[in-house]
Design a protein around this motif. Sequence first.
Motif, PDB file in Angstrom:
ATOM      1  N   ARG A 143       0.845  -1.196   0.000  1.00 30.35           N
ATOM      2  CA  ARG A 143       0.000   0.000   0.000  1.00 30.35           C
ATOM      3  C   ARG A 143       0.880   1.246   0.000  1.00 30.35           C
ATOM      4  O   ARG A 143       2.003   1.232   0.507  1.00 30.35           O
ATOM      5  N   ARG A 245      -4.371   1.628  -1.656  1.00 33.05           N
ATOM      6  CA  ARG A 245      -3.931   0.711  -2.702  1.00 33.05           C
ATOM      7  C   ARG A 245      -3.201   1.464  -3.810  1.00 33.05           C
ATOM      8  O   ARG A 245      -3.432   2.665  -4.016  1.00 33.05           O
ATOM      9  N   ASN A 247      -3.648   1.394  -6.916  1.00 32.42           N
ATOM     10  CA  ASN A 247      -4.548   1.949  -7.931  1.00 32.42           C
ATOM     11  C   ASN A 247      -5.274   3.206  -7.465  1.00 32.42           C
ATOM     12  O   ASN A 247      -6.026   3.803  -8.231  1.00 32.42           O
ATOM     13  N   SER A 255       0.638   4.702 -11.278  1.00 28.44           N
ATOM     14  CA  SER A 255       0.137   3.454 -10.709  1.00 28.44           C
ATOM     15  C   SER A 255       0.712   2.251 -11.455  1.00 28.44           C
ATOM     16  O   SER A 255       1.129   1.259 -10.843  1.00 28.44           O
ATOM     17  N   SER A 259       3.263  -0.491  -9.762  1.00 29.95           N
ATOM     18  CA  SER A 259       2.867  -1.901  -9.788  1.00 29.95           C
ATOM     19  C   SER A 259       3.938  -2.743 -10.466  1.00 29.95           C
ATOM     20  O   SER A 259       4.269  -3.849  -9.996  1.00 29.95           O
TER      21      SER A 259
END
Length: 263
Positions: A143, A245, A247, A255, A259
């Motif tokens: 996170r 998160r 996203n 993002s 990721s």
Amino acid sequence: MESFERARLDAYFTKIAARFLPPERAASLLITHLLAERPSFVRAVASLSDVRAVLPKPKSINAAARRDVERSVSVDTLSRGLSPQRGPRASATLNRYLDAHPEDKTGLAPVLALLDTDVDQSSRKEFRAHATAGAVLVGPGNRVLHIRHLVLGKWLLPGGHLEPEDDTLWAAGLRELSEETGIPSASVTLASPIPVDIDVHPIPANEAKGEPEHQHIDFRFLFRTETADISALQTEEVTDAAWLRVNALASRELSRRVSSALR
């Protein structure tokens, strides 16, 4: 040479020596015209000694040559006042970022052109645009830490203006992270000295501070931590903090990059 000019030069080079040369004095400081053919000369000198910095003479700076040199050696601009700019050079970091993310070159071309001028990108009083540094901190559960900004009333990434003591842009981002959240810097690890994202965004005018609307060039660096302890918010600027998160990041491209780095 007039004694006043000699004193200014002596003071300037004393500062430069303290800033760039290591205690063992095994490095060199190169003062030269930085014209189109000079990157080859700089590389030749670097093959014989550890070049710590190149000081281009005023009004003799070719922008392309400077970008070429800055990929490997720090370039410090001699101002008319014979005083180096404060803080880290944003243009060198920008060049390294564009090497890693050439797809952003068109969008950041105006920024690159601005940083090739005499703009003091570390000064918050430079209202054409100035650099800021942000931290994309990934904690437990992958996170990302967000803070709620008091003045803007938005969830943002930790970050802020550069200070004279910041040796690098990522160090500025780490300092701001620690100041705003109380997370100790020792518990945070830098993922890469190349920014994961550079975001240019407008800042509204602030009449109370006498600041017109201007732009921030935000250099965002990816950090990791194993602690989720937010011990002390900087309440003068931050009202809340939360681990969200990946996203939830405002930028879809940021993002995606975060990721990808976490895989």
